[in-house]
Motif scaffolding. Structure first.
Motif, short mmCIF file in Angstrom:
data_model
loop_
_atom_site.label_atom_id
_atom_site.label_comp_id
_atom_site.label_asym_id
_atom_site.label_seq_id
_atom_site.Cartn_x
_atom_site.Cartn_y
_atom_site.Cartn_z
N LYS A 1 -4.87 6.55 -9.58
CA LYS A 1 -5.73 5.36 -9.46
C LYS A 1 -4.92 4.14 -9.04
N MET A 2 -3.70 4.03 -9.57
CA MET A 2 -2.85 2.88 -9.22
C MET A 2 -2.46 2.93 -7.76
N LEU A 3 -2.16 4.12 -7.24
CA LEU A 3 -1.78 4.25 -5.84
C LEU A 3 -2.98 4.01 -4.92
N GLU A 4 -4.14 4.52 -5.33
CA GLU A 4 -5.35 4.34 -4.52
C GLU A 4 -5.77 2.87 -4.47
N ALA A 5 -5.44 2.13 -5.53
CA ALA A 5 -5.82 0.71 -5.59
C ALA A 5 -4.89 -0.17 -4.76
N HIS A 6 -3.80 0.43 -4.25
CA HIS A 6 -2.82 -0.31 -3.45
C HIS A 6 -2.34 -1.57 -4.17
N SER A 7 -1.96 -1.39 -5.42
CA SER A 7 -1.49 -2.52 -6.22
C SER A 7 -0.27 -3.17 -5.58
N ARG A 8 -0.26 -4.49 -5.56
CA ARG A 8 0.86 -5.21 -4.94
C ARG A 8 2.10 -5.12 -5.81
N PHE A 9 1.94 -4.64 -7.05
CA PHE A 9 3.08 -4.53 -7.95
C PHE A 9 3.85 -3.24 -7.75
N ILE A 10 3.28 -2.29 -7.02
CA ILE A 10 3.93 -1.00 -6.78
C ILE A 10 4.16 -0.86 -5.29
N LYS A 11 5.42 -0.88 -4.88
CA LYS A 11 5.74 -0.78 -3.47
C LYS A 11 5.68 0.68 -3.03
N PRO A 12 4.85 1.00 -2.03
CA PRO A 12 4.71 2.39 -1.58
C PRO A 12 6.03 3.03 -1.16
N GLU A 13 6.93 2.21 -0.57
CA GLU A 13 8.20 2.78 -0.12
C GLU A 13 9.05 3.27 -1.29
N TYR A 14 8.93 2.61 -2.45
CA TYR A 14 9.67 3.05 -3.63
C TYR A 14 9.11 4.37 -4.15
N VAL A 15 7.79 4.47 -4.17
CA VAL A 15 7.16 5.71 -4.62
C VAL A 15 7.52 6.84 -3.66
N LYS A 16 7.49 6.55 -2.36
CA LYS A 16 7.83 7.57 -1.36
C LYS A 16 9.26 8.04 -1.53
N LYS A 17 10.16 7.09 -1.82
CA LYS A 17 11.56 7.44 -2.04
C LYS A 17 11.71 8.38 -3.23
#
Length: 213
Positions: free
Chosen positions: A99-115
């Motif tokens: 849910k957090m990823l789908e919400a595109h929260s500005r507090f979670i950088k996608p590049e960090y999760v991808k890493k």
């Protein structure tokens, strides 16, 4: 106002530099502050910027001084904070990750999760142990493990062994070497060296896996 927030940010990001001042001002409350920082750095996916390796090293150095921190107490505090932090992060990923990823929260950088996802895909379950020694990845690896529904017993095994190794290496390193005059006078360079040293297990694992292929 901007200068005020800049000072607050500098204090949080470089808390290890302010340790002696905080010790003098707040006494034993320093242990609570240290627990919170390490717990948040490992347990909250939105705070990967907090100090980790350098903080443990600096605390170890202060524990070696006559009126410094208690090494046994620091060891317990950091171990509990590191283990419970990762466990909390795992549960956040398991129950709220998608849910957090789908919400595109500005507090979670996608590049960090991808890493973290790439790191986990390459190293499998060992990523939880190895990630302890990689800033940023350390914060996101448990989160990704929770999203991927890694069996909790497997996660817990790597979580505890990784936390013990991490704390003993960096806290112990600071205790035995942190007060050497050269290191004290060049602490900023030492911090960079600590980060590079943190990556050694990962580099070794990458080389070993490539040779295996």
């Amino acid at each position: 106002m901007e200068a005020y927030y800049s000072h607050i940010a500098d204090f949080i990001l470089h808390f290890d530099r302010y340790l002696p001042v905080v010790m003098e001002a707040y006494g034993h409350w320093i242990y609570a502050f240290l627990f919170i920082i390490v717990f948040c750095e490992t347990g909250l996916v939105v705070t990967p910027f907090l100090p980790g390796d350098s903080l443990l090293f600096a605390c170890g150095a202060l524990a070696a001084t006559a009126d410094g921190l208690s090494l046994p107490l620091l060891t317990v505090i950091f171990l509990v904070a590191a283990v419970t932090g990762d466990a909390c992060n795992y549960e956040i990923g398991k129950h709220f990750g998608h849910k957090m990823l789908e919400a595109h929260s500005r507090f979670i950088k996608p590049e960090y999760v991808k890493k973290a996802e790439d790191f986990y895909a390459k190293h499998g379950h060992k990523a939880i142990f190895l990630a302890r020694f990689a800033p940023i990845v350390r914060t996101f690896a448990p989160f990704v493990a929770g999203i991927g529904s890694m069996h909790y017993r497997t996660f817990a095994t790597y979580n505890v062994t990784g936390a013990c190794t991490w704390v003993f290496i960096f806290l112990g390193g600071g205790y035995f070497f942190g007060n050497i005059p050269f290191i004290k006078q060049n602490f900023s360079y030492v911090t960079m060296g600590i980060v590079l040293f943190s990556l050694t297990p990962i580099i070794f694992e990458v080389i070993r896996s490539r040779r295996g292929n």
